[in-house]
Design a protein around this motif. Structure first.
Motif, short mmCIF file in Angstrom:
data_model
loop_
_atom_site.label_atom_id
_atom_site.label_comp_id
_atom_site.label_asym_id
_atom_site.label_seq_id
_atom_site.Cartn_x
_atom_site.Cartn_y
_atom_site.Cartn_z
N UNK A 168 1.08 -1.20 0.11
CA UNK A 168 0.26 0.16 -0.13
C UNK A 168 0.75 0.74 0.32
N UNK A 169 0.69 2.34 -0.05
CA UNK A 169 0.90 3.17 0.13
C UNK A 169 0.84 4.25 1.29
N UNK A 170 1.88 5.38 1.88
CA UNK A 170 3.27 5.51 3.56
C UNK A 170 1.84 6.37 4.18
N UNK A 171 0.79 6.88 3.20
CA UNK A 171 -0.12 7.65 3.53
C UNK A 171 -1.10 6.87 4.58
N UNK A 172 -1.22 5.24 4.30
CA UNK A 172 -2.48 4.98 4.90
C UNK A 172 -1.74 4.41 5.94
N UNK A 243 4.53 10.68 -7.37
CA UNK A 243 4.17 11.41 -7.24
C UNK A 243 2.33 10.64 -7.59
N UNK A 244 1.29 10.23 -7.24
CA UNK A 244 0.04 10.35 -6.91
C UNK A 244 -1.44 10.21 -6.56
N UNK A 245 -1.85 10.14 -7.35
CA UNK A 245 -3.71 10.85 -7.10
C UNK A 245 -4.46 9.76 -7.56
N UNK A 246 -5.72 10.56 -6.33
CA UNK A 246 -6.65 8.73 -6.33
C UNK A 246 -7.01 9.41 -5.10
N UNK A 247 -8.24 8.55 -4.58
CA UNK A 247 -8.91 8.52 -3.27
C UNK A 247 -8.39 8.29 -2.42
N UNK A 248 -8.34 9.48 -1.30
CA UNK A 248 -8.68 9.13 0.21
C UNK A 248 -9.67 9.18 0.69
N UNK A 249 -9.48 8.53 1.40
CA UNK A 249 -10.49 7.40 2.65
C UNK A 249 -10.25 7.37 4.09
N UNK A 250 -11.09 7.84 4.95
CA UNK A 250 -11.11 7.52 6.08
C UNK A 250 -12.36 7.28 6.58
N UNK A 251 -12.67 6.68 7.78
CA UNK A 251 -13.38 6.81 9.26
C UNK A 251 -13.62 8.32 10.20
N UNK A 252 -14.22 8.71 10.36
CA UNK A 252 -14.11 9.99 11.87
C UNK A 252 -15.39 9.79 12.23
N UNK A 321 -7.75 4.37 6.99
CA UNK A 321 -7.02 5.70 6.06
C UNK A 321 -6.45 4.67 5.33
N UNK A 322 -7.02 5.30 4.04
CA UNK A 322 -6.80 4.36 3.43
C UNK A 322 -7.03 5.02 1.62
N UNK A 323 -5.87 4.46 0.79
CA UNK A 323 -5.87 5.02 -0.44
C UNK A 323 -6.35 4.65 -1.75
N UNK A 324 -6.46 4.94 -2.57
CA UNK A 324 -6.51 4.11 -4.27
C UNK A 324 -6.58 4.98 -5.14
N UNK A 325 -5.41 4.64 -6.29
CA UNK A 325 -5.24 5.31 -7.01
C UNK A 325 -6.84 5.34 -8.13
N UNK A 326 -7.38 4.57 -7.65
CA UNK A 326 -8.52 5.14 -8.31
C UNK A 326 -9.50 6.88 -7.64
N UNK A 327 -9.63 8.00 -9.02
CA UNK A 327 -11.01 8.04 -8.08
C UNK A 327 -12.22 8.44 -7.48
N UNK A 328 -12.55 8.86 -6.38
CA UNK A 328 -13.52 8.29 -5.95
C UNK A 328 -15.28 8.64 -6.32
N UNK A 329 -15.07 9.97 -7.18
CA UNK A 329 -15.95 10.66 -7.63
C UNK A 329 -16.03 11.26 -8.75
N UNK A 330 -16.91 11.06 -9.92
CA UNK A 330 -16.60 10.75 -11.26
C UNK A 330 -16.16 12.03 -11.58
N UNK A 331 -17.13 13.31 -11.21
CA UNK A 331 -16.26 14.76 -11.57
C UNK A 331 -15.25 14.95 -11.51
N UNK A 332 -14.30 14.16 -10.85
CA UNK A 332 -13.00 14.73 -10.55
C UNK A 332 -12.08 14.97 -12.43
N UNK A 333 -11.92 15.83 -12.47
CA UNK A 333 -11.00 15.73 -13.64
C UNK A 333 -9.39 14.57 -13.43
N UNK A 334 -10.01 13.86 -14.41
CA UNK A 334 -8.54 13.05 -14.59
C UNK A 334 -7.45 13.64 -14.39
N UNK A 335 -5.98 12.58 -14.66
CA UNK A 335 -4.85 13.59 -14.89
C UNK A 335 -4.19 13.44 -16.43
#
Length: 683
Positions: A168-172, A243-252, A321-335
């Motif tokens: 995984x990614x270091x921010x997870x 360099x990394x782009x994608x979906x950052x998620x977490x529970x609060x 805290x987790x991260x995925x290389x796929x964007x979590x929202x359809x309206x996000x502009x792709x790289x």
């Protein structure tokens, strides 16, 4: 029958009890090959025999490099076993530096001559530190190298307590590891992030409010000890290193009893921050899932901020805290690739367009009065009011392509001045929207900005919420004050111009030092590192190739006798099974200019082979050379300059770079000065 039922009940009960026991255990991260705590040995890590040796502590749990055991300025390289991990992974180091020492982490691939530097640290500490380094996915086997360096001082040491490689990614992070995945808490005497769950003190959090049915840990902050207005607690992720782009998620989990503010933002190396998210509800009904898109083209960290206004401000908790290389929202502009706005004008105007045709694409042979293009010295560039033309006062605009909004860009370009009495506003840079309305003037040339006849580099950072484009404007109001303006090598990348990733040793512009290049001890002179104009008239460059005001290397003919040689040796190159490309810029101007050669030096058996050669005057400007070669053994590159028959024979070097693959694969750097000696001799 009863016995069978009892047996079945007992088995199911045992399975249930076993499951409950498993659920009670914290979910620890899976350790991948290459991990080591040095308790029972080095786990396959070995010291490079060409350098100093790392020593395992007699009691285990540590491997170190100590100044008492090493020669001054010694370095030691610890090499991992060969790793084959095709998915993203994270290296977490627990280390300590004392005195004047440093620690670097490199990535070694069999396809490259150089090791790629991913991370480095040189700050001494009285305690153990944690570093997190992202390893991007690759289909090729590789090794990681840990290089410790010691300076000429006593009490310097480098120690590594453990190396953990996790998927995984270091921010997870799920906060089950003892080092909390490298997340850090900015200490505040009154409010701080703490570990909650299991045996930890719960404060006012309820055990039953976990978002999964197991015993685990999370991070929380509450207002019990808040004493002042706006008491703030920060929980900060490790800095990304790729360099990394994608979906950052977490529970609060949030309870705003009286008043608290909760937000998540990113922060780069310069301290600039950008808010990612903040909750809409004051109180969450149990653990709530959040997903937000993030783009990290340059190093940045994610910060979870909670502020309280009183001791009755409630609490906030986060977990998983987790991260995925796929964007979590359809309206996000792709790289997208910002290089669509790059242009060196070798093959036309690229995606740029002219408004009035005062600019013209030209190529000149450099001489005392004219300077060649910046890219190669013999190629094309844009020029306004070209010499010997009848055009006087002029204005023109060069429009670039439209780029998406809400993105920070770094714009770089080179400009050249000739013949202006007043250079104010001779060249300006604007940002226009898609309706051709000027939004901002980014930069303008003033009379004190630059000397004439030298290519100067400009770096500009900008960001607009809407689609926008860069427009270069050249303006000269009166015939008697007009000269010519040259423009070349426009490039755009995502990010801030002041923020760069960890340097890679494959390129050296000599701005900081010699980058590991050394002088040959058996020659008769040395290459000198200087900036500005060389002391001998009618020879040497007017400035460096990189920026126009930076450093370069040259030989001063007045300090040498005719036929004397100066040799510069590159750092050791390992050799590669694939083709390699050497790129560099050279300057050979003067009536008595001597010879510049590039040689490939092998040590086993000892042998120098000529790869490239130029003799005599080549022109008044910088020129770029590209040399294809192949060598699968350890070697060095030798840049050898021989003084000519007169004092006007200075030779200069700048911007040496190694790239994988043939030079023709690197069209943006290719100059046409390529010579391939593979048909003469194989190495």
């Amino acid at each position: 029958m009863l016995n069978c039922m009892c047996s079945a009940w007992s088995a199911s009960t045992l399975l249930l009890l076993l499951l409950l026991l498993l659920l009670e255990e914290p979910l620890l991260a899976q350790l991948l090959p290459g991990s080591c705590n040095f308790e029972l040995g080095t786990c396959g890590y070995t010291s490079d025999p060409h350098y100093g040796s790392w020593a395992v502590n007699e009691e285990g749990h540590m491997i170190s490099l100590d100044s008492d055991l090493q020669n001054p300025e010694e370095r030691a390289v610890l090499i991992s076993p060969v790793l084959e991990q095709q998915e993203w992974s994270c290296v977490r180091l627990v280390y300590q530096l004392t005195g004047n020492s440093s620690l670097l982490l490199h990535m070694r691939s069999a396809q490259h001559n150089f090791d790629r530097t991913l991370w480095k640290a040189h700050t001494a500490s009285d305690s153990w530190l944690i570093a997190s380094v992202d390893l991007p996915n690759t289909s090729k086997p590789y090794q990681i190298l840990l290089e410790g360096r010691l300076e000429k001082t006593l009490q310097s040491s480098v120690a590594i307590f453990e190396i953990h490689i996790v998927p995984g990614y270091c921010i997870e992070c799920n906060f089950e590891e003892h080092h909390l995945c490298g997340y850090s808490n900015s200490w505040n005497p009154n409010v701080n992030w703490y570990v909650g769950g299991s045996l930890a003190s719960e404060s006012n959090l309820l055990e039953a409010q976990r978002h999964y049915p197991r015993s685990g840990h999370y991070m929380y902050v509450d207002s019990v000890y808040a004493k002042q207005f706006q008491e703030v607690a920060y929980l900060t992720s490790p800095m990304t290193t790729a360099p990394m782009s994608g979906c950052l998620s977490f529970f609060y989990l949030r309870n705003q009893d009286r008043d608290n503010l909760f937000s998540v933002f990113t922060r780069d190396l310069l301290g600039h921050h950008e808010e990612l998210w903040r909750p809409e509800a004051f109180v969450s009904m149990g653990w709530t899932y959040v997903s937000v898109d993030i783009k990290a083209p340059h190093p940045l960290e994610v910060v979870y901020e909670v502020a309280f206004n009183s001791p009755r401000g409630g609490y906030v908790a986060i977990d998983d805290i987790s991260f995925s290389p796929d964007f979590c929202h359809n309206d996000t502009e792709p790289d997208f690739d910002p290089s669509v706005a790059n242009c060196d004008f070798e093959d036309g105007l690229c995606l740029y367009s002219l408004e009035f045709r005062a600019w013209s694409r030209t190529s000149v042979r450099a001489n005392m009065y004219r300077t060649g293009d910046h890219t190669t010295g013999t190629g094309y560039f844009l020029q306004t009011n070209t010499p010997f033309s009848s055009r006087g006062a002029h204005i023109d605009r060069l429009h670039g392509p439209l780029l998406p909004g809400n993105t920070k860009y770094c714009l770089s370009f080179f400009y050249l001045l000739h013949g202006f009495r007043k250079s104010d506003h001779a060249l300006s840079v604007y940002i226009y929207d898609e309706n051709n309305v000027a939004l901002e003037k980014l930069w303008t040339l003033t009379g004190t900005d630059a000397s004439r006849s030298v290519w100067h580099k400009v770096d500009l950072t900008y960001m607009k919420p809407m689609r926008s484009k860069v427009v270069f404007v050249s303006l000269c109001k009166t015939f008697w004050e007009c000269g010519s303006v040259g423009l070349d090598d426009i490039s755009v990348r995502v990010g801030d111009c002041q923020v760069t990733t960890v340097s890679i040793v494959t390129r050296c512009d000599f701005e900081q030092d010699l980058c590991g290049y050394v002088q040959d001890q058996e020659d008769s002179a040395d290459w000198l590192r200087v900036r500005g104009v060389t002391p001998t008239s009618y020879t040497g460059p007017r400035g460096d190739h990189s920026t126009g005001v930076g450093f370069f290397l040259y030989i001063e003919a007045s300090l040498m006798r005719p036929g004397h040689r100066a040799r510069l040796l590159s750092p050791q190159l390992r050799g590669s099974s694939s083709a390699q490309c050497l790129l560099f810029n050279f300057h050979m101007y003067g009536s008595g200019t001597g010879i510049l050669r590039v040689l490939l030096r092998r040590t086993d058996p000892p042998r120098d082979t000529v790869l490239w050669r130029r003799a005599g005057e080549q022109g008044v400007g910088w020129m770029r050379a590209a040399v294809d070669y192949h060598c699968d053994h350890a070697h060095q590159m030798v840049f050898e300059a021989t003084r000519g028959p007169s004092l006007r024979s200075d030779i200069a070097l700048d911007d040496i770079e190694f790239k994988q693959g043939p030079c023709e694969d690197h069209a943006e750097s290719y100059s046409g000065f390529s010579e391939d000696f593979n048909d003469i001799e194989s190495y």
